[in-house]
Design a protein around this motif. Structure first.
Motif, PDB file in Angstrom:
ATOM      1  N   ALA A   9      46.868  37.328  51.070  1.00  0.00           N
ATOM      2  CA  ALA A   9      46.318  36.815  49.818  1.00  0.00           C
ATOM      3  C   ALA A   9      45.128  37.651  49.355  1.00  0.00           C
ATOM      4  N   ILE A  10      44.288  38.061  50.290  1.00  0.00           N
ATOM      5  CA  ILE A  10      43.125  38.883  49.926  1.00  0.00           C
ATOM      6  C   ILE A  10      43.580  40.249  49.419  1.00  0.00           C
ATOM      7  N   ARG A  11      44.570  40.833  50.095  1.00  0.00           N
ATOM      8  CA  ARG A  11      45.086  42.122  49.622  1.00  0.00           C
ATOM      9  C   ARG A  11      45.680  41.986  48.219  1.00  0.00           C
ATOM     10  N   ASN A  12      46.469  40.937  47.997  1.00  0.00           N
ATOM     11  CA  ASN A  12      47.084  40.746  46.681  1.00  0.00           C
ATOM     12  C   ASN A  12      46.027  40.551  45.598  1.00  0.00           C
ATOM     13  N   ALA A  13      44.993  39.757  45.897  1.00  0.00           N
ATOM     14  CA  ALA A  13      43.949  39.508  44.906  1.00  0.00           C
ATOM     15  C   ALA A  13      43.171  40.773  44.581  1.00  0.00           C
ATOM     16  N   SER A  14      43.137  41.719  45.501  1.00  0.00           N
ATOM     17  CA  SER A  14      42.393  42.958  45.248  1.00  0.00           C
ATOM     18  C   SER A  14      43.026  43.767  44.120  1.00  0.00           C
ATOM     19  N   ALA A  15      44.259  43.430  43.726  1.00  0.00           N
ATOM     20  CA  ALA A  15      44.891  44.096  42.585  1.00  0.00           C
ATOM     21  C   ALA A  15      44.067  43.913  41.317  1.00  0.00           C
ATOM     22  N   HIS A  16      43.338  42.798  41.226  1.00  0.00           N
ATOM     23  CA  HIS A  16      42.515  42.538  40.054  1.00  0.00           C
ATOM     24  C   HIS A  16      41.266  43.421  40.021  1.00  0.00           C
ATOM     25  N   LEU A  17      40.957  44.055  41.150  1.00  0.00           N
ATOM     26  CA  LEU A  17      39.713  44.810  41.263  1.00  0.00           C
ATOM     27  C   LEU A  17      39.926  46.313  41.240  1.00  0.00           C
ATOM     28  N   VAL A  18      41.188  46.740  41.305  1.00  0.00           N
ATOM     29  CA  VAL A  18      41.473  48.169  41.423  1.00  0.00           C
ATOM     30  C   VAL A  18      40.989  48.939  40.196  1.00  0.00           C
ATOM     31  N   TRP A  19      41.186  48.359  39.017  1.00  0.00           N
ATOM     32  CA  TRP A  19      40.848  49.082  37.788  1.00  0.00           C
ATOM     33  C   TRP A  19      39.354  49.196  37.570  1.00  0.00           C
ATOM     34  N   ASP A  20      38.568  48.307  38.207  1.00  0.00           N
ATOM     35  CA  ASP A  20      37.123  48.265  37.974  1.00  0.00           C
ATOM     36  C   ASP A  20      36.428  49.211  38.950  1.00  0.00           C
ATOM     37  N   SER A  21      36.496  50.492  38.649  1.00  0.00           N
ATOM     38  CA  SER A  21      35.913  51.477  39.547  1.00  0.00           C
ATOM     39  C   SER A  21      35.185  52.532  38.731  1.00  0.00           C
ATOM     40  N   PRO A  22      33.892  52.753  38.958  1.00  0.00           N
ATOM     41  CA  PRO A  22      33.096  52.106  39.999  1.00  0.00           C
ATOM     42  C   PRO A  22      32.838  50.634  39.706  1.00  0.00           C
ATOM     43  N   ARG A  23      32.690  49.862  40.749  1.00  0.00           N
ATOM     44  CA  ARG A  23      32.478  48.433  40.649  1.00  0.00           C
ATOM     45  C   ARG A  23      31.094  48.138  40.067  1.00  0.00           C
ATOM     46  N   TRP A  24      31.030  47.313  39.022  1.00  0.00           N
ATOM     47  CA  TRP A  24      29.737  46.930  38.455  1.00  0.00           C
ATOM     48  C   TRP A  24      28.956  46.141  39.486  1.00  0.00           C
ATOM     49  N   PRO A  25      27.658  46.369  39.668  1.00  0.00           N
ATOM     50  CA  PRO A  25      26.769  47.276  38.950  1.00  0.00           C
ATOM     51  C   PRO A  25      26.528  48.599  39.677  1.00  0.00           C
ATOM     52  N   TRP A  26      27.371  48.932  40.632  1.00  0.00           N
ATOM     53  CA  TRP A  26      27.189  50.185  41.376  1.00  0.00           C
ATOM     54  C   TRP A  26      27.468  51.382  40.462  1.00  0.00           C
ATOM     55  N   ASP A  27      26.842  52.515  40.764  1.00  0.00           N
ATOM     56  CA  ASP A  27      26.980  53.688  39.900  1.00  0.00           C
ATOM     57  C   ASP A  27      27.776  54.808  40.564  1.00  0.00           C
ATOM     58  N   PHE A  28      28.568  54.461  41.579  1.00  0.00           N
ATOM     59  CA  PHE A  28      29.416  55.459  42.222  1.00  0.00           C
ATOM     60  C   PHE A  28      30.735  54.816  42.623  1.00  0.00           C
ATOM     61  N   GLU A  29      31.737  55.644  42.867  1.00  0.00           N
ATOM     62  CA  GLU A  29      33.037  55.144  43.294  1.00  0.00           C
ATOM     63  C   GLU A  29      33.113  55.158  44.816  1.00  0.00           C
ATOM     64  N   LEU A  30      33.715  54.126  45.385  1.00  0.00           N
ATOM     65  CA  LEU A  30      33.804  54.024  46.841  1.00  0.00           C
ATOM     66  C   LEU A  30      34.424  55.276  47.459  1.00  0.00           C
ATOM     67  N   VAL A  31      35.514  55.752  46.866  1.00  0.00           N
ATOM     68  CA  VAL A  31      36.243  56.868  47.466  1.00  0.00           C
ATOM     69  C   VAL A  31      35.435  58.156  47.483  1.00  0.00           C
ATOM     70  N   ASP A  32      34.353  58.206  46.691  1.00  0.00           N
ATOM     71  CA  ASP A  32      33.496  59.390  46.700  1.00  0.00           C
ATOM     72  C   ASP A  32      32.489  59.366  47.836  1.00  0.00           C
ATOM     73  N   ARG A  33      32.306  58.203  48.449  1.00  0.00           N
ATOM     74  CA  ARG A  33      31.290  58.051  49.493  1.00  0.00           C
ATOM     75  C   ARG A  33      31.860  57.754  50.877  1.00  0.00           C
ATOM     76  N   VAL A  34      33.022  57.111  50.930  1.00  0.00           N
ATOM     77  CA  VAL A  34      33.552  56.688  52.229  1.00  0.00           C
ATOM     78  C   VAL A  34      35.073  56.680  52.192  1.00  0.00           C
ATOM     79  N   LYS A  35      35.691  57.113  53.281  1.00  0.00           N
ATOM     80  CA  LYS A  35      37.147  57.103  53.385  1.00  0.00           C
ATOM     81  C   LYS A  35      37.584  55.766  53.976  1.00  0.00           C
TER      82      LYS A  35
END
Length: 293
Positions: free
Chosen positions: A49-75
């Motif tokens: 369920a958590i993985r499925n719900a993360s579909a709603h968050l994929v487009w919001d990158s970088p995540r507000w209010p952060w100013d960087f994208e996760l994939v640029d900082r951590v694998k």
């Protein structure tokens, strides 16, 4: 920014599978275990369920209010779910520990999705084997320090954690508690839900940091820390909890703490409505990944 459409990510946030990114620094691990519940069962379906719900968050990158994208900082990679035979909690405990050991011994950080809260005990044991005793930062409606539970019980893990010397009681904090416990001699600092809801978020964060100090930390978030209005899909809901916003702000305020391991537990989608609980858990997981990054 990717196209804002809904799709099943299969992995959390559509990150690669671990087999496709063996050099990942953070590994997502699902633990579909609910054989230690005392209330409503169903948390074995939580990781999906958590993985499925993360579909709603994929487009919001970088995540507000952060100013960087996760994939640029951590694998980040998804290691899938821990595999164990149904109906054998002792075998499941061993499998949870073995999976955590493999991830930690490869030098990676583990973010686990439960499952009921019992899974934190074997996870803690392996993190302590790797890192030594840890401060515990525990978000929950319950202290889970009860002595009179059964061998496999999602309400006794932190009693056993103290008895086994896994945690540093003087540097451990429980946030959002709003059920009874033995106050005299309680090993941890408790920031109860009423106090957390009444005080400014910055004061709550300051108190958490004051207690933990510079100690390495294990972060465990039981979704019933949130009020049932924000997380109805859980086994033991308790009114009077935190809002999603307050919990997210507190998690963001932990940036810079030496967090060695993390979990989010007790999502029971059968009792959820409109993915409220799963979405809250997925969002909290993203914030945990951001403070790690």
């Amino acid at each position: 920014m990717s196209t804002a459409i809904y799709r099943n990510p299969f992995t959390f946030l559509e990150v690669p599978w671990l087999k496709d990114m063996p050099d990942a620094e953070v590994v997502i691990s699902g633990i579909p275990f609910d054989m230690a519940t005392s209330g409503r069962a169903g948390t074995r379906s939580g990781p999906g369920a958590i993985r499925n719900a993360s579909a709603h968050l994929v487009w919001d990158s970088p995540r507000w209010p952060w100013d960087f994208e996760l994939v640029d900082r951590v694998k980040i990679a998804d290691g899938g779910d821990v595999d164990f035979p149904y109906g054998e909690p002792d075998t499941a405990t061993d499998a949870i520990a073995a999976n955590a050991r493999q991830v930690l011994d490869s030098g990676k950080t583990l973010l686990s999705f439960g499952g009921d809260h019992y899974v934190t005990l074997p996870l803690l044991r392996e993190h302590v084997r790797k890192h030594g005793p840890l401060a515990l930062l525990h978000f929950d409606a319950h202290t889970d320090t009860y002595e009179d539970g059964t061998r496999y019980d999602h309400g006794t893990m932190f009693y056993h954690a103290v008895q086994e010397g896994l945690v540093l009681p003087g540097h451990s904090v429980q946030v959002g508690i709003r059920t009874t416990y033995t106050y005299e001699g309680h090993p941890f600092t408790v920031l109860d839900a009423s106090w957390v809801n009444e005080k400014p978020v910055k004061k709550v964060i300051r108190k958490i940091r004051e207690v933990i100090g510079d100690k390495p930390v294990y972060l465990s978030f039981d979704i019933d820390c949130l009020d049932p209005a924000f997380a109805p899909g859980t086994g033991t809901p308790v009114a009077g909890g935190l809002t999603s916003d307050r919990a997210i702000q507190i998690i963001r305020g932990l940036k810079g703490l030496d967090i060695r391991g993390m979990d989010i537990v007790e999502v029971a989608p059968a009792y959820d409505h409109a993915e409220l609980t799963a979405l809250a858990a997925a969002t909290l997981a993203v914030e945990m990944l951001y403070i790690r990054a």
